[in-house]
Every structure is written in C-alpha cells, then in structure tokens.
Scaffold this motif. Structure first.
Motif, PDB file in Angstrom:
ATOM      1  N   VAL A 278       1.778 -82.132 -50.053  1.00 16.10           N
ATOM      2  CA  VAL A 278       2.645 -82.028 -48.882  1.00 16.10           C
ATOM      3  C   VAL A 278       3.360 -83.437 -48.744  1.00 16.10           C
ATOM      4  N   ILE A 279       2.543 -84.432 -48.913  1.00 20.64           N
ATOM      5  CA  ILE A 279       3.116 -85.772 -48.456  1.00 20.64           C
ATOM      6  C   ILE A 279       4.374 -85.944 -49.795  1.00 20.64           C
ATOM      7  N   GLN A 280       4.082 -85.595 -50.908  1.00 21.88           N
ATOM      8  CA  GLN A 280       5.097 -86.102 -51.785  1.00 21.88           C
ATOM      9  C   GLN A 280       6.326 -84.959 -51.638  1.00 21.88           C
ATOM     10  N   LYS A 281       6.016 -83.990 -50.994  1.00 20.42           N
ATOM     11  CA  LYS A 281       7.093 -83.088 -50.774  1.00 20.42           C
ATOM     12  C   LYS A 281       8.036 -83.641 -49.589  1.00 20.42           C
ATOM     13  N   TRP A 282       7.394 -84.235 -48.569  1.00 22.54           N
ATOM     14  CA  TRP A 282       8.217 -84.915 -47.454  1.00 22.54           C
ATOM     15  C   TRP A 282       8.815 -86.112 -48.115  1.00 22.54           C
ATOM     16  N   GLU A 283       8.115 -86.950 -48.796  1.00 21.10           N
ATOM     17  CA  GLU A 283       8.828 -88.157 -49.171  1.00 21.10           C
ATOM     18  C   GLU A 283      10.086 -87.976 -50.204  1.00 21.10           C
ATOM     19  N   GLU A 284       9.831 -86.837 -51.105  1.00 22.87           N
ATOM     20  CA  GLU A 284      10.877 -86.651 -51.795  1.00 22.87           C
ATOM     21  C   GLU A 284      12.223 -86.101 -50.916  1.00 22.87           C
ATOM     22  N   GLY A 285      11.844 -85.013 -50.056  1.00 21.73           N
ATOM     23  CA  GLY A 285      12.822 -84.610 -49.288  1.00 21.73           C
ATOM     24  C   GLY A 285      13.497 -85.544 -48.415  1.00 21.73           C
ATOM     25  N   ILE A 286      12.763 -86.341 -47.765  1.00 20.85           N
ATOM     26  CA  ILE A 286      13.638 -87.711 -47.288  1.00 20.85           C
ATOM     27  C   ILE A 286      14.465 -88.345 -48.007  1.00 20.85           C
ATOM     28  N   ALA A 287      13.935 -88.601 -49.140  1.00 16.75           N
ATOM     29  CA  ALA A 287      14.764 -89.394 -50.052  1.00 16.75           C
ATOM     30  C   ALA A 287      16.120 -88.890 -50.537  1.00 16.75           C
ATOM     31  N   LYS A 288      16.103 -87.531 -50.608  1.00 14.28           N
ATOM     32  CA  LYS A 288      17.266 -86.765 -50.809  1.00 14.28           C
ATOM     33  C   LYS A 288      18.404 -86.696 -49.701  1.00 14.28           C
ATOM     34  N   MET A 289      17.311 -86.416 -48.426  1.00  7.91           N
ATOM     35  CA  MET A 289      18.146 -86.535 -47.188  1.00  7.91           C
ATOM     36  C   MET A 289      19.007 -87.721 -46.895  1.00  7.91           C
ATOM     37  N   THR A 290      18.538 -88.727 -46.908  1.00  7.19           N
ATOM     38  CA  THR A 290      18.867 -90.173 -46.641  1.00  7.19           C
ATOM     39  C   THR A 290      20.108 -90.678 -47.598  1.00  7.19           C
ATOM     40  N   SER A 291      20.256 -89.957 -48.546  1.00  7.86           N
ATOM     41  CA  SER A 291      21.319 -90.178 -49.382  1.00  7.86           C
ATOM     42  C   SER A 291      22.488 -88.943 -49.521  1.00  7.86           C
ATOM     43  N   ASP A 292      22.166 -88.176 -48.414  1.00 10.35           N
ATOM     44  CA  ASP A 292      23.360 -87.101 -48.283  1.00 10.35           C
ATOM     45  C   ASP A 292      24.250 -87.571 -47.328  1.00 10.35           C
ATOM     46  N   PRO A 293      25.769 -87.372 -47.715  1.00  7.94           N
ATOM     47  CA  PRO A 293      26.559 -88.036 -46.765  1.00  7.94           C
ATOM     48  C   PRO A 293      26.648 -87.163 -45.428  1.00  7.94           C
ATOM     49  N   GLN A 297      26.321 -89.190 -42.004  1.00  2.57           N
ATOM     50  CA  GLN A 297      27.335 -89.251 -40.530  1.00  2.57           C
ATOM     51  C   GLN A 297      26.598 -89.063 -39.424  1.00  2.57           C
ATOM     52  N   LYS A 298      25.601 -88.124 -39.331  1.00  2.94           N
ATOM     53  CA  LYS A 298      24.816 -87.985 -38.207  1.00  2.94           C
ATOM     54  C   LYS A 298      24.102 -89.095 -37.901  1.00  2.94           C
ATOM     55  N   LEU A 299      23.522 -89.709 -38.516  1.00  2.00           N
ATOM     56  CA  LEU A 299      22.834 -91.022 -38.241  1.00  2.00           C
ATOM     57  C   LEU A 299      23.802 -91.913 -37.633  1.00  2.00           C
ATOM     58  N   GLY A 300      25.050 -92.111 -38.151  1.00  2.00           N
ATOM     59  CA  GLY A 300      26.055 -93.076 -37.632  1.00  2.00           C
ATOM     60  C   GLY A 300      26.472 -92.691 -36.265  1.00  2.00           C
ATOM     61  N   GLU A 301      26.486 -91.278 -36.090  1.00  2.00           N
ATOM     62  CA  GLU A 301      27.045 -91.087 -34.833  1.00  2.00           C
ATOM     63  C   GLU A 301      25.892 -91.271 -33.621  1.00  2.00           C
ATOM     64  N   ILE A 302      24.738 -91.674 -33.906  1.00  2.00           N
ATOM     65  CA  ILE A 302      23.752 -92.097 -32.919  1.00  2.00           C
ATOM     66  C   ILE A 302      23.415 -93.561 -33.302  1.00  2.00           C
ATOM     67  N   GLN A 303      24.283 -94.263 -34.077  1.00  4.07           N
ATOM     68  CA  GLN A 303      24.320 -95.855 -34.220  1.00  4.07           C
ATOM     69  C   GLN A 303      22.889 -96.057 -35.019  1.00  4.07           C
ATOM     70  N   VAL A 304      22.286 -95.338 -35.928  1.00  8.23           N
ATOM     71  CA  VAL A 304      21.169 -95.598 -36.419  1.00  8.23           C
ATOM     72  C   VAL A 304      21.570 -95.802 -38.094  1.00  8.23           C
ATOM     73  N   GLU A 305      20.979 -96.799 -38.737  1.00 10.58           N
ATOM     74  CA  GLU A 305      21.398 -97.009 -40.150  1.00 10.58           C
ATOM     75  C   GLU A 305      20.387 -96.232 -40.725  1.00 10.58           C
ATOM     76  N   PRO A 306      20.707 -95.787 -42.103  1.00  8.89           N
ATOM     77  CA  PRO A 306      19.731 -95.518 -42.906  1.00  8.89           C
ATOM     78  C   PRO A 306      18.749 -96.684 -43.594  1.00  8.89           C
ATOM     79  N   ALA A 307      17.277 -96.282 -43.630  1.00  4.69           N
ATOM     80  CA  ALA A 307      16.622 -97.338 -44.004  1.00  4.69           C
ATOM     81  C   ALA A 307      15.299 -96.561 -44.895  1.00  4.69           C
ATOM     82  N   TYR A 308      15.602 -95.985 -45.800  1.00  2.84           N
ATOM     83  CA  TYR A 308      14.481 -95.164 -46.394  1.00  2.84           C
ATOM     84  C   TYR A 308      13.606 -96.273 -47.201  1.00  2.84           C
TER      85      TYR A 308
END
Length: 336
Positions: A278-293, A297-308
């Motif tokens: 489970v931990i590995q699936k979330w880890e990999e899922g978030i890695a993919k998510m934080t490289s998705d344009p 864009q959603k993070l940028g709209e709330i002034q949060v920087e990606p920091a995987y």
C-alpha cells in the motif's frame, strides 16, 4: 499398529500438503489483493478545517488518485488540537489496512514533536509515505507600515523587541517557529516580543491589516488574498530563492539576514503496520501525480510548490527537521 502408523503417515502427508497449498494460495491472494488495491473507498483524513493549504492539496490529490485508481478517495476534515486530533484518529484509532490515509504536514509532525515534551503524535507512530508540496514562509506587515524593507524592519525589532506583536495559532505553531528562527538570526530578544493567538491565517492576516498586530508570518498562499487586496505588504520571504509566486519580493538572505530555513510542507502518511504494498502504491502514485502538468497547475493556483520526496527521503528529512526544531524550541522556551 501398522494400520495406525499408515493412517498417521497418510494424515500427516495430507496436512502437510494442505498447509503448503494454503500457504501458496494465501500468497497468491495476498499478491492479488496488493495488485488490486484499492478495492473500496479510502478515507483521506485532513486534520484541519476545510479551505486551508493542507485541505486544498489533499482534495487535489484525492481527485487525481481517485481517477488514477478507479476508487473513491474521500477527504474527511477532523480539525482540533493543532492537527493532533485528526492525526491520532488516522494513526492510532483507524485500522492500519491502507484505507485511512493522513494528510500530514509540518505543524502536526516535526513542530509538534519539537514544541511538546510529550506530543500525542510522534514520528515513530507513522510511515512517512511521500511529500507532495511546500509553501514559502513570508513576513507581512500592514500596507502603510513605515518599513520599506526587511532589513530596516529587523533593525527596528532588534532595538524595540517589546513593541513587536506577532500572530500565531499557539506557541508551537508554524508562525512561532518562523518568528523564533528570524529573531534568533538577528539577535533580537524573543522573550520580550508578544504573541497574539489567532485561529489561523484567515484570522491572523486581517489582524495585521487592522493594526491589531504588527507582523503575520504565513505561507505566500495564505497571505496572497490580503496582499492582492492591498491590505498588507510582504517585506521578505524565507529560503534561498524567491517565491515563484512573488518574484519581485526579495528573500531575507538578499537583505542580509541568513539562516531562515522554516518552510511549510504537506504530504501523506499511514499508521505503522500498514502493508508495504500500500505504501509503495501511494509513493509511486504521488511521484506520477507531482510530475503531471494538470496537477501542477492546481498546486500553482493555491500558491503551493511541488516538492516530491519518496518514503526514504521524506523520513530522513522529518527526522532532521525534528532535531533542528527541537533545538530551536528549547533555546527559545517554546518547548513545554
């Protein structure tokens, strides 16, 4: 007797074969379950009220991973205790089966552990799975305040510490650590300044705009609405680089004040004992998510920087941060 021995032999062989078969079947089922996870709804616990930075990042994350995995991830807000109430629920009360995730952040982890000798939640209670984003610390004063830069403001505070009032949700809150580190860097007397307790940025920044406090220390995103309305101004941001959302605002370091490293971050953690798959699936899922344009864009709209950060790096960073904040809290009398 021969018949009895033969019966025992046959029985033992049957049991051994059954055991081997069961183990093999169990391994197969376990593997299939891990591969299929999640097979039902996941609760994503946000230990703060709706609308804040942690909540907004969690909702964007839940939306992304729900679509990615084909199962609903529901954000549940459990505010209270500076983030401890929701954290205790996710890490100590809910089942550690991977269907209760915690939206973890700096305030209810490293700062909580540093500010309290016996915190309700400690690093050892959770598996730091992945860090998602970060927020830059900003120093805001009223729009018509007399100081035009952070260096001049810092000099005034050093000479008049008893006149500095600053806002925080409490003595061990995010703002308190930001203020304590800054005052330590400029050699000002932290004990002579006065903290004004607030419910958070939505309460704190208006107090500065209304002259009820001199300084508010929050993330850029939390100050942005009042900044855009012209009610406050930001004199500096912490860190080595300028915020991508405020490129015209210099860092404290650029103004001669070094050592300001406090920053806001948020990520995901799970209770100890949660299956590694489970931990590995979330880890990999978030890695993919934080490289998705689209997600970025959603993070940028709330002034949060990606920091995987993956599980290993995330864990190392929190342990190091806890040590540094504990030292600062002890030095400034924050630790109780």
């Amino acid at each position: 007797m021969k018949g009895y021995k033969h019966w025992v032999s046959v029985t033992m062989s049957f049991l051994l074969a059954a055991t081997v078969s069961a183990c093999a079947t169990g391994q197969s089922v376990q593997g299939e379950t891990a591969a299929a996870y999640p097979t039902r709804q996941i609760e994503y616990i946000v230990p703060y009220s709706a609308g804040g930075g942690v909540d907004l990042v969690a909702r964007a994350t839940a939306d992304y991973l729900s679509k990615e995995w084909g199962q609903p991830i529901v954000v549940v807000n459990k505010a209270g205790g500076g983030g401890a109430v929701g954290a205790e629920f996710a890490l100590k009360q809910a089942k550690n089966d991977g269907y209760t995730a915690l939206a973890v952040n700096v305030s209810n982890t490293t700062m909580l552990a540093a500010g309290m000798k016996n915190p309700p939640i400690q690093n050892e209670d959770q598996i730091y799975t992945a860090r998602i984003g970060k927020g830059t610390l900003a120093f805001a004063v009223k729009a018509d305040a007399p100081w035009q830069d952070f260096a001049a403001f810092s000099q005034w505070v050093k000479e008049n510490p008893e006149e500095l009032t600053w806002t925080s949700v409490g003595p061990a809150g995010f703002s308190a650590f930001g203020v304590a580190q800054w005052l330590d860097a400029i050699g000002a007397d932290f004990s002579k300044t006065r903290m004004i307790v607030t419910k958070g940025a939505s309460d704190s920044v208006p107090k500065v705009a209304g002259s009820h406090a001199v300084l508010a220390v929050h993330t850029v995103g939390e100050i942005m609405p009042m900044l855009a309305a012209g009610k406050v101004k930001i004199l500096a941001v912490a860190g080595e680089e300028r915020s991508p959302f405020l490129p015209d605002v210099p860092t404290a370091q650029e103004q001669g004040i070094d050592g300001l490293t406090v920053f806001w971050w948020t990520g995901v953690s799970f209770a100890k004992g949660t299956p590694d798959a489970v931990i590995q699936k979330w880890e990999e899922g978030i890695a993919k998510m934080t490289s998705d344009p689209a997600y970025l864009q959603k993070l940028g709209e709330i002034q949060v920087e990606p920091a995987y950060a993956d599980r290993q790096q995330f864990t190392q960073d929190t342990e190091k941060e806890t040590g540094a904040y504990t030292e600062l809290a002890t030095k400034k009398g924050i630790r109780k």
